[in-house]
Design an enzyme around this catalytic site. Structure first.
Site, PDB file in Angstrom:
ATOM      1  N   GLU A 157     -78.523 -27.124  14.133  1.00 52.49           N
ATOM      2  CA  GLU A 157     -78.168 -25.752  13.380  1.00 52.49           C
ATOM      3  C   GLU A 157     -79.052 -25.146  12.563  1.00 52.49           C
ATOM      4  O   GLU A 157     -79.227 -24.769  12.332  1.00 52.49           O
ATOM      5  CB  GLU A 157     -76.699 -25.877  13.734  1.00 52.49           C
ATOM      6  CG  GLU A 157     -76.168 -25.995  14.851  1.00 52.49           C
ATOM      7  CD  GLU A 157     -76.864 -25.162  16.643  1.00 52.49           C
ATOM      8  OE1 GLU A 157     -77.436 -24.110  15.936  1.00 52.49           O
ATOM      9  OE2 GLU A 157     -77.106 -25.629  17.219  1.00 52.49           O
TER      10      GLU A 157
ATOM     11  N   HIS B 211     -82.465 -24.029  12.840  1.00 52.57           N
ATOM     12  CA  HIS B 211     -81.976 -22.503  13.119  1.00 52.57           C
ATOM     13  C   HIS B 211     -81.807 -21.867  11.598  1.00 52.57           C
ATOM     14  O   HIS B 211     -82.065 -20.713  11.714  1.00 52.57           O
ATOM     15  CB  HIS B 211     -81.302 -22.132  13.836  1.00 52.57           C
ATOM     16  CG  HIS B 211     -81.151 -22.795  15.540  1.00 52.57           C
ATOM     17  ND1 HIS B 211     -82.034 -22.226  16.079  1.00 52.57           N
ATOM     18  CD2 HIS B 211     -80.671 -23.771  16.134  1.00 52.57           C
ATOM     19  CE1 HIS B 211     -82.547 -23.107  17.285  1.00 52.57           C
ATOM     20  NE2 HIS B 211     -81.899 -23.588  17.180  1.00 52.57           N
TER      21      HIS B 211
HETATM   22 CO    CO Z   1     -80.779 -24.989  19.479  1.00 50.48          CO
END
Ligand code: CO
Length: 496
Positions: A265, A268
């Site tokens: 994450e 991201h």
């Molecule tokens: Co992902």
């Protein structure tokens, strides 16, 4: 007086949408993390109203003539790219009548709500009733989008997540993977059968895991002034670039998933935090696509996070936060994070078997949307492909088979390919970085991550949607997406 009055009006309109999208993103994050159960219904209603409002803004009648006249105005390269993205948003939004979108949202919510009890009960027959309605409404949307965009029905749906990607290209890319994956899995399994990996001994207190995750986020240069880490059932990254919200989930008996999920994450999140600030609020500042987004999370998780070199950084942190034990030697941590085991569940799959889960879903959902198979055909197709690709027997086990994911219940057809396309892009980015930095692994092992992070920032994050995906890829890596990089990466890590 400006030379491009229509374009300026469009910019103002899209900035207004972005403000509402900001509030929508934070409400969604809150809905997935902290909302008390009693707030659920009212929040769902409020979010439905906000989504409808945003849809009205995106389809406002004044936009079409402004888009047409802005195309004749003198615009610089960035503004022209922005206009291209505005047109894309508008084409997708205006293809679908409000009533159909509303009907599909309700059918998806009903299917998902029933699925929560049908899945543990392995109740395929009950689930299929609702799923058929979702598929019927998705096919209707696919037809309308297909007419508007001049694409096949499945391609029109996939274009929402992966602009410009077509199933003919996905077939070519995934066909390559299918040709070598089963044999690669067999070879890796045979090799790993001879290796011993020591399991880590828990329990691992949740507070220590959280502190460890935040420490690793700092190592990866996440900006805590502009974001935070919380807990949700399904980890995700949300919020807005100025305020990025990411989540993980902890379990006291193992630390591996919370930590690697957080690294994923964070990939991201850093993409979001580094989208160009000067263009925020405009479509050109949006992340390029879902596969490119996933290429950032997988650059962090798979290319960097599971590399042998990165274990030199992780192992001492594991000892510091979770206590010293034999399992926390770098080679053993590498062993823990690279074990290959074919299994039923996509989200639990290792790096090597994961593409098989995606390819089978892609092939089934495409047949389904093009009307070449029906919901009742799914289990047999599933069983056949799981046996062929992973030698796993799924017959009669619907809950760990076609009922395991949420994508098909909520109408996100065309999304699955992005996961494996993302893995291919990530491998290509790192192959490129390696040609420019011969000593990359020793830099990483010493904690010098700027070689990787600066490259991603300059080539991916700061470009956002300035270039279409193919051009972004060529500029970053010198050529189009080539699955050979992914194969070479897996062979180097697992057979090298
Ligand atoms: Co992902």
């Amino acid at each position: 007086v400006t030379a491009h009055p229509s374009y300026d009006q469009l910019s103002a309109a899209f900035l207004r949408m972005y403000r509402f999208e900001h509030l929508q993103a934070i409400a969604m994050w809150d809905h997935a993390t902290y909302i008390p159960p009693g707030g659920n219904d009212a929040r769902s209603a409020a979010m439905g109203e906000l989504a409808a409002h945003l849809h009205r803004l995106r389809t406002a009648p004044e936009l079409a003539p402004l888009l047409a006249s802005a195309a004749t105005e003198a615009l610089d390269e960035l503004a022209r790219a922005n206009l291209r993205e505005m047109q894309r948003v508008h084409r997708h939004a205006t293809a679908l009548p409000d009533a159909l979108v509303h009907e599909a949202t309700i059918a998806g919510a009903r299917c998902e709500h029933a699925w929560r009890t049908q899945r543990p009960a392995n109740d395929w027959a009950g689930f299929a009733v609702n799923l058929k309605e979702v598929v019927r409404l998705t096919r209707r949307q696919a037809e309308l989008l297909s007419d508007q965009l001049g694409l096949s029905k499945y391609d029109a749906l996939m274009d929402r997540f992966e602009p410009g990607m077509r199933s003919a290209e996905v077939d070519r890319l995934f066909g390559a993977v299918k040709s070598w994956l089963p044999e690669l899995i067999r070879k890796v399994r045979a090799r790993q059968a001879k290796q011993t990996v020591i399991a880590a001994n828990g329990p691992f207190p949740l507070a220590a895991q959280k502190a460890l995750c935040e420490r690793v986020m700092k190592l990866l240069q996440f900006d805590f002034d502009g974001g935070r880490l919380d807990v949700s059932t399904h980890p995700f990254t949300g919020g807005v670039p100025e305020d990025v919200r990411l989540t993980t989930r902890y379990s006291a008996d193992q630390f591996e998933n919370s930590l690697m999920g957080t690294i994923h994450e964070t990939g991201h999140a850093r993409y979001e935090q580094h989208r160009p600030r000067a263009w925020l609020g405009q479509p050109v500042s949006e992340a390029r696509s879902m596969a490119i987004h996933e290429s950032q999370s997988l650059s962090f998780e798979m290319q960097l996070g599971r590399s042998r070199a990165f274990m030199q950084l992780l192992a001492p942190l594991l000892r510091e936060y979770l206590g010293a034990q034999p399992a926390f030697e770098p080679d053993n941590v590498f062993g823990l994070y690279t074990r290959v085991r074919p299994g039923f569940i996509r989200v639990d799959a290792d790096e090597v078997t994961y593409p098989a889960h995606v390819i089978l879903r892609y092939e089934i959902e495409r047949l389904l949307i093009e009307g070449e198979c029906e919901v009742d055909d799914i289990p047999a197709l599933w069983d056949e492909q799981m046996m062929k690709l992973l030698e796993v027997d799924t017959r009669g086990n619907y809950k760990d088979g076609p009922m395991q994911d949420i994508h098909w219940t909520d109408g996100a057809y065309g999304y699955f390919p992005c996961y494996t396309l993302g893995a291919m892009y990530a491998a290509q980015w790192f192959a490129t970085i390696r040609t420019q930095r011969a000593a990359l692994d020793s830099e990483i092992a010493r904690g010098e991550l700027s070689g990787v992070l600066d490259w991603l920032q300059a080539n991916i994050w700061e470009n956002a949607s300035r270039f279409e995906t193919d051009e972004l890829t060529r500029r970053a890596s010198g050529g189009p997406l080539d699955p050979a990089h992914f194969k070479a990466h897996l062979e180097a890590r697992y057979l090298g």
